[in-house]
Design an enzyme around this catalytic site. Structure first.
Site, short mmCIF file in Angstrom:
data_model
loop_
_atom_site.label_atom_id
_atom_site.label_comp_id
_atom_site.label_asym_id
_atom_site.label_seq_id
_atom_site.Cartn_x
_atom_site.Cartn_y
_atom_site.Cartn_z
CE LYS A 1 -3.80 -2.39 2.38
NZ LYS A 1 -4.53 -2.52 3.67
CE1 TYR B 1 -9.11 -3.59 0.71
CE2 TYR B 1 -8.43 -1.42 -0.05
CZ TYR B 1 -8.14 -2.62 0.58
OH TYR B 1 -6.88 -2.87 1.07
CG ASN C 1 -3.25 -2.96 7.09
OD1 ASN C 1 -3.14 -2.42 5.98
ND2 ASN C 1 -4.28 -3.72 7.42
CG HIS D 1 -4.75 -6.37 -0.55
ND1 HIS D 1 -5.97 -6.41 0.06
CD2 HIS D 1 -4.82 -7.22 -1.62
CE1 HIS D 1 -6.76 -7.25 -0.60
NE2 HIS D 1 -6.10 -7.74 -1.62
CD GLU E 1 -8.24 -9.22 -3.91
OE1 GLU E 1 -9.05 -8.96 -3.00
OE2 GLU E 1 -7.09 -9.63 -3.68
P1 DAT Z 1 -7.34 -7.27 5.22
O1 DAT Z 1 -6.57 -6.16 4.57
O2 DAT Z 1 -6.55 -7.91 6.34
O3 DAT Z 1 -7.87 -8.28 4.23
P2 DAT Z 1 -10.08 -6.27 5.36
O4 DAT Z 1 -10.27 -6.84 4.00
O5 DAT Z 1 -11.07 -6.62 6.41
O6 DAT Z 1 -8.61 -6.62 5.94
O7 DAT Z 1 -10.03 -4.69 5.28
C1 DAT Z 1 -9.31 -4.04 4.23
C2 DAT Z 1 -8.53 -2.89 4.81
O8 DAT Z 1 -9.44 -1.94 5.36
C3 DAT Z 1 -7.59 -3.27 5.96
O9 DAT Z 1 -6.35 -3.77 5.49
C4 DAT Z 1 -7.47 -1.96 6.65
C5 DAT Z 1 -8.86 -1.35 6.50
N1 DAT Z 1 -9.69 -1.69 7.69
C6 DAT Z 1 -10.28 -2.87 7.95
N2 DAT Z 1 -10.94 -2.85 9.12
C7 DAT Z 1 -10.76 -1.59 9.59
C8 DAT Z 1 -11.19 -0.91 10.76
N3 DAT Z 1 -11.95 -1.51 11.67
N4 DAT Z 1 -10.79 0.38 10.92
C9 DAT Z 1 -10.03 1.00 9.99
N5 DAT Z 1 -9.60 0.43 8.88
C10 DAT Z 1 -9.96 -0.85 8.67
MG MG Z 2 -9.32 -8.12 2.77
#
Ligand code: DAT
Ligand code: MG
Length: 151
Positions: free
Chosen positions: A11, A51, A114, A117, A128
Site C-alpha cells: 500500500k 474494496y 497496515n 494487502h 483481484e
Molecule cells: P485485510 O486487509 O486484512 O484483508 P479487510 O479486508 O477486512 O482486511 O479490510 C481491508 C482494509 O481496510 C484493511 O487492510 C485496513 C482497513 N480496515 C479494515 N478494518 C478496519 C477498521 N476496523 N478500521 C479502519 N480500517 C480498517
Molecule cells: Mg481483505
C-alpha cells in the site's frame, strides 16, 4: 496446487516507507514465484471496486483516500497454498494483533496503516488478479529453482 496464485500489494504507506523490497524479499525467499509486478496509481473507481465488499463500512472513505495517497506496488505470487500462506506472511489486519515475524507484525502499528494487502481466498485472488493485471502482464516462464522448492 503449486500453481495457486494470490494478489499481494504494498500500500502507499509501505511504498513510501521503503518496504517494497523487504516484502518482495520475503515472498522470494519463501519460495514463491513472481508472476507479475508493477507500481501503479489507480483511480478512485478502481480502488472502490477492489474494496467493494467493504462499501458501507464507516472506515470505507478513509480507506479509499489512504489507498489514493500514493503509488501501490501490485504483484502476483504463485505457489503451493499461496493465498493462505500469503495472508499468514502478512499477519492480522490489525498490526498490533499480528505475530512478530509477520510483515505487519514487524513493520506496522495501526489497522489503517497496515502497509500491505493480500487476497483472502482463491476466489477473491482470481478476481483481484484480473482487476489489477491484464492477461499479458501475467508472465509465463520456467523457474528451475522450483525443483529445489517442491519434492
Ligand atoms: P485485510 O486487509 O486484512 O484483508 P479487510 O479486508 O477486512 O482486511 O479490510 C481491508 C482494509 O481496510 C484493511 O487492510 C485496513 C482497513 N480496515 C479494515 N478494518 C478496519 C477498521 N476496523 N478500521 C479502519 N480500517 C480498517
Ligand atoms: Mg481483505
Amino acid at each position: 496446487s503449486t500453481t495457486e496464485r494470490t494478489f499481494i500489494a504494498v500500500k502507499p504507506d509501505g511504498v513510501q516507507r521503503g518496504l517494497v523490497g523487504e516484502i518482495i524479499a520475503r515472498f522470494e525467499k519463501r519460495g514463491y514465484k513472481l508472476i507479475a509486478l508493477k507500481l501503479v496509481s489507480p483511480t478512485k473507481d478502481h480502488l472502490e471496486t477492489h474494496y467493494e465488499d467493504l462499501k458501507g463500512k464507516p472506515f470505507f472513505p478513509s480507506l479509499i483516500s489512504y489507498m489514493l495517497s500514493g503509488p501501490i506496488a501490485a504483484m502476483v505470487w504463485e505457489g503451493l497454498d499461496a493465498v493462505k500462506t500469503g495472508r499468514a506472511m502478512l499477519g492480522a489486519t490489525n498490526p498490533l494483533a499480528s505475530a512478530i515475524g509477520t510483515i505487519r507484525g514487524d513493520y506496522a502499528i495501526q489497522t489503517g496503516r497496515n502497509i500491505c494487502h493480500g487476497s483472502d481466498s482463491v476466489e477473491s485472488a482470481n478476481k483481484e488478479i484480473s482487476h489489477w493485471f491484464t492477461e499479458n502482464e501475467l508472465n509465463k516462464y520456467n523457474n528451475p529453482l522450483q525443483s529445489l522448492i517442491y519434492e
